[in-house]
Design an enzyme around this catalytic site. Sequence first.
Site, PDB file in Angstrom:
ATOM      1  N   CYS A 229       4.838   3.469  18.009  1.00  0.00           N
ATOM      2  CA  CYS A 229       5.591   3.373  19.241  1.00  0.00           C
ATOM      3  C   CYS A 229       6.962   2.787  18.928  1.00  0.00           C
ATOM      4  O   CYS A 229       7.080   1.658  18.506  1.00  0.00           O
ATOM      5  CB  CYS A 229       4.830   2.442  20.165  1.00  0.00           C
ATOM      6  SG  CYS A 229       5.401   2.448  21.835  1.00  0.00           S
TER       7      CYS A 229
ATOM      8  N   ASN B 178      -7.520   4.533   8.436  1.00  0.00           N
ATOM      9  CA  ASN B 178      -6.987   3.297   9.015  1.00  0.00           C
ATOM     10  C   ASN B 178      -7.118   3.240  10.530  1.00  0.00           C
ATOM     11  O   ASN B 178      -7.167   2.164  11.110  1.00  0.00           O
ATOM     12  CB  ASN B 178      -5.514   3.133   8.619  1.00  0.00           C
ATOM     13  CG  ASN B 178      -4.693   4.365   8.916  1.00  0.00           C
ATOM     14  OD1 ASN B 178      -4.994   5.458   8.421  1.00  0.00           O
ATOM     15  ND2 ASN B 178      -3.676   4.211   9.734  1.00  0.00           N
TER      16      ASN B 178
ATOM     17  N   HIS C 287      -2.517  -7.468   2.343  1.00  0.00           N
ATOM     18  CA  HIS C 287      -2.546  -8.061   3.685  1.00  0.00           C
ATOM     19  C   HIS C 287      -3.633  -7.476   4.574  1.00  0.00           C
ATOM     20  O   HIS C 287      -3.862  -7.970   5.670  1.00  0.00           O
ATOM     21  CB  HIS C 287      -1.166  -7.962   4.355  1.00  0.00           C
ATOM     22  CG  HIS C 287      -0.786  -6.600   4.823  1.00  0.00           C
ATOM     23  ND1 HIS C 287      -0.746  -6.280   6.158  1.00  0.00           N
ATOM     24  CD2 HIS C 287      -0.423  -5.491   4.152  1.00  0.00           C
ATOM     25  CE1 HIS C 287      -0.358  -5.002   6.278  1.00  0.00           C
ATOM     26  NE2 HIS C 287      -0.151  -4.515   5.077  1.00  0.00           N
TER      27      HIS C 287
ATOM     28  N   GLY D  73       0.808  -1.217   0.000  1.00  0.00           N
ATOM     29  CA  GLY D  73       0.000   0.000   0.000  1.00  0.00           C
ATOM     30  C   GLY D  73       0.840   1.265   0.000  1.00  0.00           C
ATOM     31  O   GLY D  73       0.544   2.224  -0.720  1.00  0.00           O
ATOM     32  N   THR D  74       1.882   1.273   0.799  1.00  0.00           N
ATOM     33  CA  THR D  74       2.721   2.472   0.876  1.00  0.00           C
ATOM     34  C   THR D  74       3.356   2.770  -0.469  1.00  0.00           C
ATOM     35  O   THR D  74       3.379   3.907  -0.930  1.00  0.00           O
ATOM     36  CB  THR D  74       3.796   2.288   1.962  1.00  0.00           C
ATOM     37  OG1 THR D  74       3.145   2.217   3.239  1.00  0.00           O
ATOM     38  CG2 THR D  74       4.784   3.441   1.966  1.00  0.00           C
TER      39      THR D  74
ATOM     40  N   THR E 285      11.085  -7.952 -10.905  1.00  0.00           N
ATOM     41  CA  THR E 285      10.386  -9.191 -11.223  1.00  0.00           C
ATOM     42  C   THR E 285       9.073  -9.269 -10.455  1.00  0.00           C
ATOM     43  O   THR E 285       9.022  -8.982  -9.269  1.00  0.00           O
ATOM     44  CB  THR E 285      11.275 -10.404 -10.865  1.00  0.00           C
ATOM     45  OG1 THR E 285      12.476 -10.306 -11.617  1.00  0.00           O
ATOM     46  CG2 THR E 285      10.575 -11.717 -11.184  1.00  0.00           C
TER      47      THR E 285
ATOM     48  N   SER F 192      -3.802  -2.762  -0.622  1.00  0.00           N
ATOM     49  CA  SER F 192      -2.773  -3.625  -0.079  1.00  0.00           C
ATOM     50  C   SER F 192      -3.379  -4.961   0.332  1.00  0.00           C
ATOM     51  O   SER F 192      -4.406  -5.001   1.014  1.00  0.00           O
ATOM     52  CB  SER F 192      -2.147  -2.953   1.151  1.00  0.00           C
ATOM     53  OG  SER F 192      -1.187  -3.800   1.722  1.00  0.00           O
TER      54      SER F 192
ATOM     55  N   GLN G 129      -7.448   0.596   3.496  1.00  0.00           N
ATOM     56  CA  GLN G 129      -8.269   0.095   4.593  1.00  0.00           C
ATOM     57  C   GLN G 129      -9.680  -0.277   4.116  1.00  0.00           C
ATOM     58  O   GLN G 129     -10.359  -1.058   4.766  1.00  0.00           O
ATOM     59  CB  GLN G 129      -8.336   1.185   5.671  1.00  0.00           C
ATOM     60  CG  GLN G 129      -8.339   0.737   7.111  1.00  0.00           C
ATOM     61  CD  GLN G 129      -7.319  -0.301   7.483  1.00  0.00           C
ATOM     62  OE1 GLN G 129      -7.697  -1.438   7.777  1.00  0.00           O
ATOM     63  NE2 GLN G 129      -6.039   0.041   7.495  1.00  0.00           N
TER      64      GLN G 129
END
Lengths: 368, 383
Positions: B326, B152, B202, B71-72, B238, B200, B180
């Site tokens: 964090c 998100n 995941h 996503g980034t 690739t 994204s 999201q």
Amino acid sequence: MTAKQDTRVVVGMSGGVDSSVTAHLLKQEGYDVIGIFMKNWDETDENGFCSATEDYEDVVRVCDQIGIPYYSVNFEQQYWDKVFTYFLDEYKKGRTPNPDVLCNKEIKFKAFLEHAFALGADYVATGHYARVRRNGGRTDMLRGVDDNKDQTYFLNALSQEQLQRVLFPLGEMEKKEVRRIAEEAELATAGKKDSTGICFIGERNFKSFLSQYLPAQKGKMETLDGEEKGSHDGLMYYTLGQRQGLGIGGPGEPWFVVDKDLERNVLLVGQGYHHQQLYSDALEASQVNWISGDRPEEPFRCSAKFRYRQQDEPVTVYPQKDDTVRVVFDEPARAVTPGQFVVFYDDDVCLGGGTIEQIEKAAAVQTQ
Amino acid sequence: MNRIYLDHAATSPVHPEAAEAMRPYLTEMFGNPSSTHHFGRQSRSGLDRSRRSIAAAIGAAPEDIVFTGGGTEADNLAVLGYVRHHRPKEGGHVITCQTEHHGVLYACRQLEREGIEVTYLPVDEYGRITPLDLQEALRTDTLLVTLMTANNETGVVHPVEEFAAVLNDHPAVFHTDAVQALGKMDINVQTNGVDMLAASAHKFNGPNGIGFLYVRPGIQLDPLLFGGQQERGRRAGTENTAGAVGMSRALELSLEHLQERQENFTGMKQKMSEQLQASGITFHVNGSGTSVLPNVMNISFPDADVEQLLMNLDIEGIAVSSGSACTAGSVEPSHVLTAMFGDTPRSRAAVRFSFGLGTEPAHVEKAAEAVVRVMDRMKAAKL
């Protein structure tokens, strides 16, 4: 005591070998162990290097090795308010503070203790070289068995409430034993160098660190007879008995800081390690903490340390009306320094301590 | 201990069927899709099928889909790639909002360093901006508007179609970070009017390390990576065939029974609210009162130390997260909640519960019980 697997111990982990072994030993014994890293200071150096990040990485590796959960907590605000502010104030007064004592009292055994209890901890453990002995309702704190590493000096400000639920597994051990255990368990921190100096300054230059926070006022160096011996960079950079960094050459014995004249901003220097001005035979201490919780009423004899890693000196303690005491030494002592702590011992039991406010010079020449 | 995972908005387990679909592409059909031999064709076939499936799921054409490493990267490619290609010699302006994901925000900061002006629209206490806000921020030199579909941290959903409509008579293109949102709500690029859309895998039970950017035909981008001509020259390197296959299967699965699943999640959220209400603890559900993804529940506990609360919940076997990042113990307050509430206890003490594959009502009930239990414990611990 309940079964060990049902006894939760939160270990304060610094990323050093001592706290690593502490966590390892408790886990071996079967306790429900949780490792927590405390971040008390935020500083990234000019190369983008933050030692706290590196230390935390070590905590992560060690906890992963010994199979315990780990977290990090942030006490930067509390540290600044309770420890660093005091540290600067003391330097402003020309004294030599001991931030580690305050850090133990206010952060490691206060903010951190509360945090651990909030996580359901039955006990909190650290890698300090000290022992606790529980006598019925009372908890005594004893010197660590490794004379060279004993850290009770730094723990003198703790109270019964703080000590009651504390474990110091390393207090029964010699440092080399601790290293050996770390090596045998192949802990990631086994070969890590011990940290030295004040934690938030680390290995950096003390002068340049302090100058970021306090304006330094240059002044003269003089002998007790008023002879000018050059200049100093600011009284706060010097401590009693210091030899290094004076830059006075010439014949005869080396030169030492023997006193500070705050009013005139003059650093008083004298020749010889045993210069008489460095000796005192009594002191007054304030904010005295008695670990037992009972303030003595009558004068009594015991031994005392005036700074860390110094031999005990036999003394007589005269409790005053408030939380101050007058302490009279059997023999004159060298370089007893206001701002440091006087810590009292009865044999191996640490009785408590207080901040050194005034010293009484041993010689007839009283300058202040 | 039976651990309960309520952090699906952080990352989610790979759906077993998606993992199964990937397996042959890892072990047998492992060829490089660019190779001209049998193995290459096998892999190429899997990649193309995945591209078609993903395109179909969002109403796009296969050639509009650029596979990325996540996503980034997709957000970076849209923001940096578009503006760098189209920037004039002088000026240039981008509009985004304060609650965007860092994948967009920090790409915008980079553009500022490159001389582009960026407007960061503020949000209201529901995390919203209005089409009028956007209208007013538009300038003649505005090149790109980038506003996320769903947040998100809070799950707050933006009216993307209305934003797109504002841009109907303006040359700026519209990118949306749908990382999201995809797999949690219907998204169709034919009707929502966006020009670019990042996603994204995941986040919707696909594997980590793969995502995609939808790019409307005719839009030119500067690539971020230089090398081979893969992805029509827009993303060298690739291709990750197994990842693409896993992503496309996961997306298909997440869109099956979508409505039913989301209704279930809405019910669980409701139940959780009621449980917390009954316990008497102080809490605020952030974004409630506006449109929020059914699987995300962001709750502030203003009386709590959020670090302690998260650790306690983990100790109790409940995996959730706070909005804040964090590192080595430094807790930065969430930029999203700070944009909504300022620097207040409400923005500092927020916990995100997010539901997904395998979440059952009993899990949510246990999580609420654990919250109440540890709030009591924390109160009792002061020395």
